[in-house]
Design a protein around this motif. Structure first.
Motif, short mmCIF file in Angstrom:
data_model
loop_
_atom_site.label_atom_id
_atom_site.label_comp_id
_atom_site.label_asym_id
_atom_site.label_seq_id
_atom_site.Cartn_x
_atom_site.Cartn_y
_atom_site.Cartn_z
N TYR A 78 53.50 5.98 4.80
CA TYR A 78 53.05 4.81 4.05
C TYR A 78 52.93 3.64 5.02
O TYR A 78 53.90 3.26 5.68
N ILE A 79 51.73 3.10 5.11
CA ILE A 79 51.47 1.95 5.98
C ILE A 79 51.27 0.72 5.10
O ILE A 79 50.47 0.74 4.17
N GLY A 80 52.03 -0.34 5.40
CA GLY A 80 51.87 -1.57 4.65
C GLY A 80 50.45 -2.10 4.78
O GLY A 80 49.89 -2.11 5.88
N TYR A 81 49.89 -2.52 3.65
CA TYR A 81 48.50 -2.99 3.65
C TYR A 81 48.42 -4.43 3.18
O TYR A 81 49.01 -4.79 2.15
N ASP A 82 47.71 -5.24 3.95
CA ASP A 82 47.42 -6.62 3.57
C ASP A 82 45.97 -6.87 3.94
O ASP A 82 45.57 -6.63 5.08
N PRO A 83 45.14 -7.34 2.99
CA PRO A 83 43.71 -7.48 3.30
C PRO A 83 43.42 -8.45 4.45
O PRO A 83 42.37 -8.34 5.09
N ARG A 84 44.36 -9.35 4.76
CA ARG A 84 44.15 -10.26 5.88
C ARG A 84 44.26 -9.54 7.22
O ARG A 84 43.85 -10.06 8.26
N GLU A 85 44.86 -8.35 7.20
CA GLU A 85 45.07 -7.60 8.44
C GLU A 85 44.43 -6.22 8.36
O GLU A 85 45.02 -5.23 8.79
N GLN A 86 43.23 -6.17 7.81
CA GLN A 86 42.52 -4.89 7.68
C GLN A 86 42.39 -4.18 9.02
O GLN A 86 42.65 -2.98 9.14
N ILE A 87 42.01 -4.89 10.06
CA ILE A 87 41.81 -4.26 11.36
C ILE A 87 43.12 -3.77 11.94
O ILE A 87 43.17 -2.71 12.59
N ALA A 88 44.21 -4.49 11.69
CA ALA A 88 45.52 -4.03 12.15
C ALA A 88 45.88 -2.72 11.46
O ALA A 88 46.36 -1.77 12.11
N TYR A 89 45.65 -2.65 10.15
CA TYR A 89 45.90 -1.42 9.40
C TYR A 89 45.08 -0.26 9.98
O TYR A 89 45.60 0.84 10.20
N ASP A 90 43.80 -0.50 10.21
CA ASP A 90 42.92 0.56 10.69
C ASP A 90 43.36 1.10 12.05
O ASP A 90 43.38 2.31 12.28
N ARG B 242 49.15 -0.42 -1.12
CA ARG B 242 48.34 -1.54 -1.60
C ARG B 242 48.97 -2.18 -2.83
O ARG B 242 49.24 -1.53 -3.84
N LEU B 243 49.15 -3.49 -2.74
CA LEU B 243 49.76 -4.25 -3.81
C LEU B 243 48.95 -4.18 -5.10
O LEU B 243 49.50 -3.99 -6.19
N ASP B 244 47.62 -4.30 -4.99
CA ASP B 244 46.80 -4.31 -6.20
C ASP B 244 46.88 -2.98 -6.94
O ASP B 244 46.93 -2.95 -8.18
N HIS B 245 46.94 -1.88 -6.21
CA HIS B 245 47.04 -0.57 -6.86
C HIS B 245 48.38 -0.42 -7.58
O HIS B 245 48.43 0.12 -8.69
N LEU B 246 49.44 -0.87 -6.95
CA LEU B 246 50.78 -0.76 -7.56
C LEU B 246 50.88 -1.65 -8.80
O LEU B 246 51.52 -1.28 -9.79
N LYS B 247 50.23 -2.82 -8.77
CA LYS B 247 50.21 -3.68 -9.94
C LYS B 247 49.41 -3.04 -11.07
O LYS B 247 49.82 -3.08 -12.24
N ASP B 248 48.27 -2.45 -10.74
CA ASP B 248 47.44 -1.81 -11.75
C ASP B 248 48.18 -0.67 -12.45
O ASP B 248 47.95 -0.41 -13.64
N ARG B 249 49.06 -0.01 -11.71
CA ARG B 249 49.83 1.10 -12.28
C ARG B 249 51.08 0.62 -13.02
O ARG B 249 51.81 1.43 -13.60
#
Length: 251
Positions: A7-19, A39-46
């Motif tokens: 599991y890699i922490g995801y933040d849209p401000r750091e897309q390139i870091a994630y990649d 992804r925070l948005d996915h966990l909220k949606d669930r």
């Protein structure tokens, strides 16, 4: 080793870091891995993550303890055992890492006596801001939770789930308040070497740009910054961002 969930922490401000983190990890792994973007948005949606915050300018303040936090995955990392249905081993890592070694080398550290294994940093608190000007909050065991080899099946980890993640303070979560000290095993510093904070060591296996990485304009000269940029160039020459995203799960 069967497939290792990562599991890699995801933040849209750091897309390139994630990649780059995902790419550097995947291309060196000699064991099967399944990469999930946390992804925070996915966990909220669930309905799994309901923790709220308020904004003070550009700073996010957690409503539970009134403390600032800097990334979308500040608290979601503690959902990993729950997401794994409290089975097997899994790895969590912040997105601001460059992997220089094979994660298969972690297998000897999967000792069932421990609920997790981490690098037990003892570095002093030296700066008040990091990344793109985010406020940095000091706390005990700082940076321990940025690289966690989880024993999801350990009985004590069943005391950690969505209720705790959504209601407990950040200090309790990042201090591993549900665990006894003897249930927290250690890892060599080489697996979470803090660029700009730790003293130099030979050939770190995973470089952590915890203060800020070379994808931010003000952090171009950090240790191993040139190597990160070279990894980024190689990634971009080998596959498009769409190719990379389709190769990971949970995106």
């Amino acid at each position: 080793m069967t497939s290792l969930p990562i599991y890699i922490g995801y933040d849209p401000r750091e897309q390139i870091a994630y990649d780059v983190c995902s790419y550097s990890l995947s291309r060196r792994a000699t064991v099967p891995t399944t990469i999930h973007s946390l992804r925070l948005d996915h966990l909220k949606d669930r309905g799994i993550y309901t923790r709220e915050f308020i904004r003070d300018g550009q700073v996010r303040i957690d409503k539970i303890d009134g403390k600032p936090f800097s990334t979308d995955f500040a608290f979601t990392r503690f959902l990993v055992p729950y997401l794994q249905k409290y089975k097997g081993w899994a790895l969590f890592v912040d997105c601001d890492f460059l992997f220089r070694a094979d994660v298969g080398e972690l297998e000897p550290y999967m000792d069932e006596r421990y609920a997790m294994r981490v690098v037990k940093h003892q570095q002093p608190h030296t700066v008040d801001t990091k990344m793109d000007g985010q406020r940095q909050e000091p706390y005990p065991r700082k940076n321990w939770s940025s690289f966690i080899l989880w024993n999801c099946a350990h009985p004590t980890n069943r005391d950690l789930g969505p209720i705790e993640v959504n209601t407990r303070t950040g200090r309790w979560l990042h201090g591993f308040g549900w665990l006894r000290d003897e249930e927290i095993g250690d890892l060599p510093q080489t697996w979470n070497w803090l660029s700009g904070l730790n003293l130099p060591i030979p050939d770190p296996k995973a470089v952590h740009y915890t203060l800020g990485g070379p994808w931010f304009p003000d952090w171009q000269t950090v240790p191993y910054g040139k190597e990160w940029r070279a990894e980024c160039r190689q990634m971009e020459s080998n596959e498009t961002p769409a190719d990379l995203r389709s190769a990971t799960s949970g995106r």
